[in-house]
Design an enzyme around this catalytic site. Structure first.
Site, mmCIF file in Angstrom:
data_model
loop_
_atom_site.group_PDB
_atom_site.id
_atom_site.type_symbol
_atom_site.label_atom_id
_atom_site.label_comp_id
_atom_site.label_asym_id
_atom_site.label_seq_id
_atom_site.Cartn_x
_atom_site.Cartn_y
_atom_site.Cartn_z
ATOM 1 N N TYR A 144 -27.879 23.389 64.592
ATOM 2 C CA TYR A 144 -27.875 22.254 63.673
ATOM 3 C C TYR A 144 -27.114 22.670 62.425
ATOM 4 O O TYR A 144 -27.366 23.742 61.867
ATOM 5 C CB TYR A 144 -29.327 21.894 63.329
ATOM 6 N N ASP A 246 -22.600 29.693 59.698
ATOM 7 C CA ASP A 246 -23.502 28.811 58.955
ATOM 8 C C ASP A 246 -24.767 29.584 58.596
ATOM 9 O O ASP A 246 -25.691 29.729 59.386
ATOM 10 C CB ASP A 246 -23.832 27.572 59.796
ATOM 11 N N LYS A 274 -30.475 26.532 51.095
ATOM 12 C CA LYS A 274 -31.873 26.971 51.186
ATOM 13 C C LYS A 274 -32.285 28.101 50.219
ATOM 14 O O LYS A 274 -32.517 27.850 49.052
ATOM 15 C CB LYS A 274 -32.170 27.317 52.633
HETATM 16 C C1 LIG Z 1 -28.120 26.080 59.823
HETATM 17 C C2 LIG Z 1 -28.220 24.845 58.987
HETATM 18 N N1 LIG Z 1 -27.110 24.283 58.486
HETATM 19 C C3 LIG Z 1 -27.151 23.193 57.716
HETATM 20 C C4 LIG Z 1 -28.353 22.594 57.410
HETATM 21 C C5 LIG Z 1 -28.394 21.372 56.538
HETATM 22 O O1 LIG Z 1 -28.910 21.689 55.284
HETATM 23 P P1 LIG Z 1 -29.506 20.535 54.348
HETATM 24 O O2 LIG Z 1 -30.781 20.097 54.973
HETATM 25 O O3 LIG Z 1 -29.683 21.219 53.020
HETATM 26 O O4 LIG Z 1 -28.499 19.460 54.280
HETATM 27 C C6 LIG Z 1 -29.540 23.138 57.906
HETATM 28 C C7 LIG Z 1 -30.840 22.516 57.603
HETATM 29 O O5 LIG Z 1 -31.853 22.856 58.130
HETATM 30 C C8 LIG Z 1 -29.472 24.289 58.716
HETATM 31 O O6 LIG Z 1 -30.574 24.859 59.234
#
Ligand SMILES: Cc1ncc(COP(=O)(O)O)c(C=O)c1O
Length: 434
Positions: A144, A246, A274
């Site tokens: 994700y 990511d 995060k």
């Molecule tokens: C690996 C990863 N990338 C991107 C995101 C998206 O982040 P946000 O919820 O701050 O938009 C998340 C959210 O859980 C994530 O786990």
């Protein structure tokens, strides 16, 4: 004594009258009559509106790395917000945060802030497309990368709809994603060098980026097989593809320099959010100078809230604390004890399980021998896992209700919290029939 949920249920009714599903993000909806509504948090605990206290292993899906309402972070935020929160102008504090990010994250030579992980991946994808002049994006099933449309494919659909393992079908995770984007996404099973190699032989020179979480942080914390991330590194270099790591979940969590430090791996770009701000809204993306320098030279990137003061002040304080105190070392020690303890409880109960991830972020899949990708994970006993989690939550230990979501640890979780958690897990494994 069973917990009472009367106030959560009342609030859910009120909330449902004004918000779809009664929440402001789909993942927060656990179901009718079981969705918790929160009152406050402190350290490793949260209290719901009924006053029930939980050891919190969700930690807001990972951002809370130090603890809820962490005094030193909040004090810095309070000090800074007295001077105004938003100017559409750059401040010295913000430059200091960028200096810290560049110093801590091995592959980041230049970076930009964003306000959420979704924005960070969205910006990184645009930069990668601009830099390469190509449009296709390769991602892995079960990963994700936020709610932007480009990569919201094959995230949580049942694996049966993904088609053949060697030629997967990208499945959009939502209505409303333009069909045209199907042409621009390639989805692959994680951890398979052969399938990746074969795919690149076919479309390698059309791909702008491979985006990958270092571990499957949104599917049971499945680790990369030794050599898999390195294989992505070598193949992306060979085909001139931008390698986007990511690190929204792993960044500033599994090591000070995230997965890049942990695996000694330098991608072309990386995304963060995060743990960067211990729960305040801040994100970043960055990478190689040559790639990032396209921004402002024909590549557009920006955002009104990109340097919002609460986020910037929180990031400054959080990174300063992480740089100077044994935060992650403490988490590793306590998290390892928790992981080993859970494994032992399951072993002693004769329940086969694969525990996976890092002490700061881990999960376990029940009833399977080995899990290397989302298709394997889908064969695990998710219903049983969920019943264990629901029973633990009723006993005051709260991992997420979604079996894909890892358990997160923070610095404020004490040895006593780990003991209490293991006692609860021992009890629930004994009492919940498989
Ligand atoms: C690996 C990863 N990338 C991107 C995101 C998206 O982040 P946000 O919820 O701050 O938009 C998340 C959210 O859980 C994530 O786990």
């Amino acid at each position: 004594m069973p917990l009472t949920h009367a106030k959560s249920n009342d609030l859910q009714r009120r909330a449902t009258a004004v918000m779809p599903l009664g929440v402001n993000s789909n993942f927060r909806f656990w179901g009718e009559g079981i969705t918790p509504y929160v009152q406050k948090g402190k350290g490793g605990y949260l209290w719901d509106v009924d006053g029930n206290r939980f050891i919190d292993y969700r930690l807001a899906f990972g951002p809370v790395i130090l603890g809820h309402a962490f005094d030193e972070v909040d004090a810095k935020v309070q000090e800074e917000i007295q001077k105004g929160v938003l100017f559409a102008m750059t401040s010295e504090l913000e430059v200091a945060v960028m200096e810290k990010i560049v110093a801590m994250c091995p592959g980041v030579e230049l970076a930009r802030l964003a306000s959420s992980g979704t924005e960070a991946t969205m910006h990184a994808i645009r930069v990668a497309r601009a830099y390469t002049g190509r449009e296709k994006i390769i991602k892995f099933e079960g990963m994700y990368h936020g709610f932007q449309d480009y990569t919201l494919f094959s995230t949580y659909a049942p694996a049966e709809v993904y088609g053949n393992y060697r030629s997967p079908i990208p499945i959009p995770s939502s209505s409303g994603i333009p069909r045209a984007l199907n042409e621009l996404i390639v989805t692959l099973p994680f951890n398979d060098c052969e399938v990746l190699e074969k795919t690149l032989r076919r479309i390698g020179y059309e791909a702008a980026a491979i985006i990958v979480e270092p571990c499957m942080g949104n599917c049971g914390a499945i680790l990369p097989e030794p050599g898999f991330l390195e294989f992505i590194r070598s193949q992306t270099s060979q085909y001139g593809i931008v390698f986007i790591l990511d690190e929204v979940k792993t960044g500033f969590r599994i090591a000070r320099g995230g997965a890049q430090e942990y695996y000694k791996l330098i991608p072309d770009m990386a995304t963060y959010a995060k743990a960067l701000g211990n729960g305040y809204p801040i994100a970043a993306f960055g990478g190689k100078r040559e790639i990032m320098e396209t921004i402002g030279h024909g590549v557009a990137q920006g955002g009104t809230f990109n340097n919002n003061k609460p986020g910037v002040a929180a990031a400054y304080a959080t990174l300063e604390i992480m740089q100077t105190q044994p935060i992650l070392e403490t988490i590793v020690q306590r998290g390892s004890r928790l992981m080993e303890g859970i494994q032992k409880i399951l072993d002693e109960a004769g329940i086969p399980a694969c525990i996976s991830g890092y002490p700061a972020m881990f999960s376990f899949a029940i009833g399977v021998e080995k899990v290397t990708n989302q298709r394997d994970w889908g064969k695990s006993e998710r219903d049983y896992y969920l019943r264990l989690v629901e029973a633990a939550t009723e006993r005051g230990v709260m991992p997420d209700h979604d079996p894909r979501e890892p358990w997160f640890l923070c610095y404020s979780h004490s040895e006593a919290d780990i003991d209490e958690t293991l006692n609860v897990m021992q009890d629930v494994v004994r009492n919940v029939a498989r």
